[in-house]
Enzyme design. Structure first.
Site, mmCIF file in Angstrom:
data_model
loop_
_atom_site.group_PDB
_atom_site.id
_atom_site.type_symbol
_atom_site.label_atom_id
_atom_site.label_comp_id
_atom_site.label_asym_id
_atom_site.label_seq_id
_atom_site.Cartn_x
_atom_site.Cartn_y
_atom_site.Cartn_z
ATOM 1 N N GLU A 226 -4.631 -5.936 4.110
ATOM 2 C CA GLU A 226 -4.076 -7.078 3.368
ATOM 3 C C GLU A 226 -3.477 -8.060 4.465
ATOM 4 O O GLU A 226 -3.774 -9.395 4.274
ATOM 5 C CB GLU A 226 -2.572 -6.562 2.768
ATOM 6 C CG GLU A 226 -2.791 -5.701 1.505
ATOM 7 C CD GLU A 226 -2.762 -4.175 1.719
ATOM 8 O OE1 GLU A 226 -3.168 -3.741 2.907
ATOM 9 O OE2 GLU A 226 -2.308 -3.422 1.021
ATOM 10 N N ARG A 283 8.702 0.698 9.834
ATOM 11 C CA ARG A 283 9.846 0.502 8.939
ATOM 12 C C ARG A 283 11.356 0.543 9.733
ATOM 13 O O ARG A 283 12.176 0.321 9.183
ATOM 14 C CB ARG A 283 10.143 1.730 7.792
ATOM 15 C CG ARG A 283 9.802 3.042 8.387
ATOM 16 C CD ARG A 283 9.379 3.923 6.875
ATOM 17 N NE ARG A 283 9.358 5.270 7.565
ATOM 18 C CZ ARG A 283 8.104 5.648 7.707
ATOM 19 N NH1 ARG A 283 7.027 5.020 7.674
ATOM 20 N NH2 ARG A 283 8.120 7.046 8.004
ATOM 21 N N LYS A 523 -5.611 3.805 0.063
ATOM 22 C CA LYS A 523 -6.255 2.773 0.930
ATOM 23 C C LYS A 523 -7.728 3.047 1.127
ATOM 24 O O LYS A 523 -8.492 2.423 0.767
ATOM 25 C CB LYS A 523 -5.811 2.987 2.414
ATOM 26 C CG LYS A 523 -4.513 2.104 2.584
ATOM 27 C CD LYS A 523 -3.933 2.196 3.989
ATOM 28 C CE LYS A 523 -2.548 1.959 4.365
ATOM 29 N NZ LYS A 523 -2.273 2.014 5.701
HETATM 30 O O1 F6P Z 1 0.652 1.231 4.614
HETATM 31 C C1 F6P Z 1 1.829 1.751 5.075
HETATM 32 C C2 F6P Z 1 2.278 1.012 6.553
HETATM 33 O O2 F6P Z 1 1.470 1.799 7.301
HETATM 34 C C3 F6P Z 1 3.678 0.773 6.745
HETATM 35 O O3 F6P Z 1 3.986 2.049 7.365
HETATM 36 C C4 F6P Z 1 3.698 -0.204 7.738
HETATM 37 O O4 F6P Z 1 4.924 -0.660 7.760
HETATM 38 C C5 F6P Z 1 2.784 -1.185 6.868
HETATM 39 O O5 F6P Z 1 1.688 -0.322 6.493
HETATM 40 C C6 F6P Z 1 2.258 -2.420 7.756
HETATM 41 O O6 F6P Z 1 1.277 -1.794 8.651
HETATM 42 P P1 F6P Z 1 0.863 -2.710 10.073
HETATM 43 O O7 F6P Z 1 2.366 -3.353 10.663
HETATM 44 O O8 F6P Z 1 0.251 -1.860 11.084
HETATM 45 O O9 F6P Z 1 0.346 -3.665 9.525
#
Ligand code: F6P
Length: 558
Positions: A226, A283, A523
């Site tokens: 994303e 998180r 995913k």
């Molecule tokens: O898909 C879950 C996750 O891995 C979360 O734990 C994390 O906060 C989020 O995606 C975003 O991940 P990143 O900071 O690596 O883009």
């Protein structure tokens, strides 16, 4: 072979302390909060704790001195303190990813020593904080110039999950501190794009000027689909006005990540990258460089005040005995309701519009941490783990789902969070509304706990046939958290309180609160399905429902 050892602290429900709680629950039976309060006139004052600026009232819980003692015994038997100390020492308590869990080092003072793999990480933490401060000051003062000349007025944070929810929540919470100061710094508006739905970026950029917009691409891994998709679109938006001159990227894009290689691959100069470490979970990362957008908005000084708030609760959690330790009590009471009262969810109800996004933030913190059904050794758990966490600001919820809280068939323990004073800056009329807001918070706690009996309703003249409808059983537990004002420090204190509450629960349940394998399957499947939507490619092995939905989607697209 299943482990059947008695007193096995890795199997909480096989501990004698767990059995003792079960017996105690049976003995308490239908004892009502009304009984507990009338038996002890001091209860409301006795069941309170002060942690920094946070006053916690836990008297409206279905708990006696004995309950709290037994819950404390469970925490001791499960060695929550041992795991806590291991976390603070930098041991690799995230077993499935073989990582240390050191978000507490992000708020350690400059002279502290916190080791991960034998290396003191505090100097690096402060190096990044200093680099962030320097950058934030340059953006705030207008010294940071965009490609087209001129200063930045809007920052767009592109990230998702922990790389979005923390800064987005805190930006809302601390909006009054983001107002332009008298010191010549101009106010920067921060926006957040997280969803891969193009509508999110579309609406965010609609009224922005590329010349005055700066993007912070926030991603721990820098591989999250994303975020990379959105960042690529944002880069195209910027470059559409530069005749393809990619040097503009350096003036309008910075990155926050642990992955320098991927950042460089994307085209962002690693000089403009703010790093953090694999021992910071997504998180738990608001107080790392992931908080950069917040720091730009409120300034480095306020950001550091927030870190001090976190640290204050870290110190409390590390040193207070179990029975006077707020995260321990909150965590243990949650276990009490989940395992011994059948509660499935937990509501967080801030009586503060500024905390509107706090429940969203806590959903990831709590549910991504403790939504697990195997223990640290991979064995299925035989007891309930993390609750469904939800909530919205009061008083709005009162006119929506509070009906169920008061008269429904489900027990929903709730946290009520409020402040004695609104943040200054409102008109006198609006300031005066604060007493009404807080009267509602106190009233809800009271109504949930004590309800209204049929006799009371009848004595008020309620017609007999309506009495059952207008009776409130009460006995609905709440914790009330009251502080004087929602400052950066108080926000840090609140977040740390919940971080450690989640820790306590995970420790008792013997689950790994720091991995999130459950997000992976979706995913992978999305990656397989996407070519079927874009190119009509065949996806072998699709189930008949998903295959039919994919064909219908394609048909609807002509
Ligand atoms: O898909 C879950 C996750 O891995 C979360 O734990 C994390 O906060 C989020 O995606 C975003 O991940 P990143 O900071 O690596 O883009």
């Amino acid at each position: 072979m299943p482990d059947t050892t008695a007193n096995d602290r890795t199997r909480p429900d096989r501990l004698p302390e767990w059995a003792a709680l079960g017996e105690h629950r049976a003995k308490l039976g239908e004892t009502h909060l009304r009984d507990l309060f009338s038996a002890d006139p001091e209860r409301g004052g006795r069941y309170t704790l002060q942690v920094g600026d946070l006053h916690l009232d836990y008297s409206k819980h279905l708990a006696t001195d004995e309950t709290l003692r037994l819950l404390g015994d469970l925490a001791a038997a499960a060695d929550v303190e041992g795991l806590r100390d291991a976390m603070f020492r930098g041991e690799r308590i995230n077993v499935t990813e073989d990582r240390a869990v050191l978000h507490t080092a992000l708020r350690a003072p400059r002279d502290a020593v916190v080791e991960a793999d034998g290396e003191n990480v505090v100097p690096e933490v402060h190096e990044v904080l200093d680099k962030m401060s320097d950058f934030a000051e340059r953006v705030r003062s207008g010294a940071w110039q965009g490609y087209f000349g001129g200063s930045i007025t809007h920052v767009v944070n592109i990230g998702i999950g922990g790389s979005d929810l923390g800064p987005a929540m805190a930006y809302e919470a601390l909006r009054p501190f983001a107002e332009p100061g008298d010191d010549g710094e101009h106010g920067i508006e921060v926006r957040f794009v997280s969803n891969v739905d193009g509508a999110d970026m579309h609406e965010t950029l609609r009224d922005l000027d590329p010349a005055t917009t700066l993007f912070i691409v926030a991603s721990k891994t820098f591989t999250t689909v994303e975020t990379i998709t959105n960042a690529t679109s944002a880069r195209a938006w910027l470059l559409s006005g530069t005749d393809g001159d990619v040097s503009a990227v350096a003036r309008h894009f910075v990155a926050v990540s642990t992955n320098a290689e991927k950042v460089a691959e994307f085209g962002i100069d690693t000089e403009n990258m703010f790093g953090f470490w694999d021992w910071v979970g997504g998180r738990y990362s608001l107080d790392s460089a992931i908080g950069l957008s917040l720091m730009v908005a409120i300034g480095p000084e306020r950001f550091r005040e927030m870190l001090e708030g976190f640290r204050l609760v870290d110190d409390h959690f590390r040193t207070a005995p179990i029975e006077a330790n707020a995260p321990m009590l909150m965590g243990l009471l949650g276990i009490w309701y989940g395992a011994f009262h059948g509660a499935q969810s937990h509501a967080v109800l801030p009586y503060s519009q500024y905390l509107a996004r706090f429940p969203d933030y806590l959903q990831q913190l709590d549910m991504e941490s403790n939504g697990k059904s195997v223990d640290r050794a991979g064995r299925p758990v035989t007891y309930p783990t993390g609750p469904v966490v939800w909530g919205t600001p009061g008083t709005n919820g009162q006119h929506a789902y509070f009906q169920l809280l008061h008269q429904g068939t489900k027990l929903v323990p709730a946290d009520l969070i409020g402040f004695a004073r609104p943040v200054a800056g409102m008109s006198p009329e609006l300031l005066a509304q604060h007493d009404l807001l807080m009267a509602n918070m106190f009233a809800q706690g009271q109504a949930l706990a004590f309800g209204k009996t049929g006799e009371e309703a009848a004595a008020e003249g309620v017609p007999p046939e309506q009495v059952p409808h207008r009776t409130f059983a009460g006995d609905r537990p709440t914790t009330t958290i009251l502080a004087s004002e929602l400052t950066p420090s108080v926000l840090g204190q609140l977040i740390a309180l919940y971080e450690h509450k989640v820790f306590v629960q995970g420790a008792v349940w013997n689950i790994d609160s720091f991995d999130q394998w459950g997000v992976e399957l979706g995913k992978v499947l999305a990656k397989r399905i996407e070519p079927a939507l874009t190119e009509g490619a065949d996806v072998p092995g699709l189930d008949s429902s998903t295959a039919a939905l994919v064909s219908r989607y394609r048909a609807l697209n002509g």
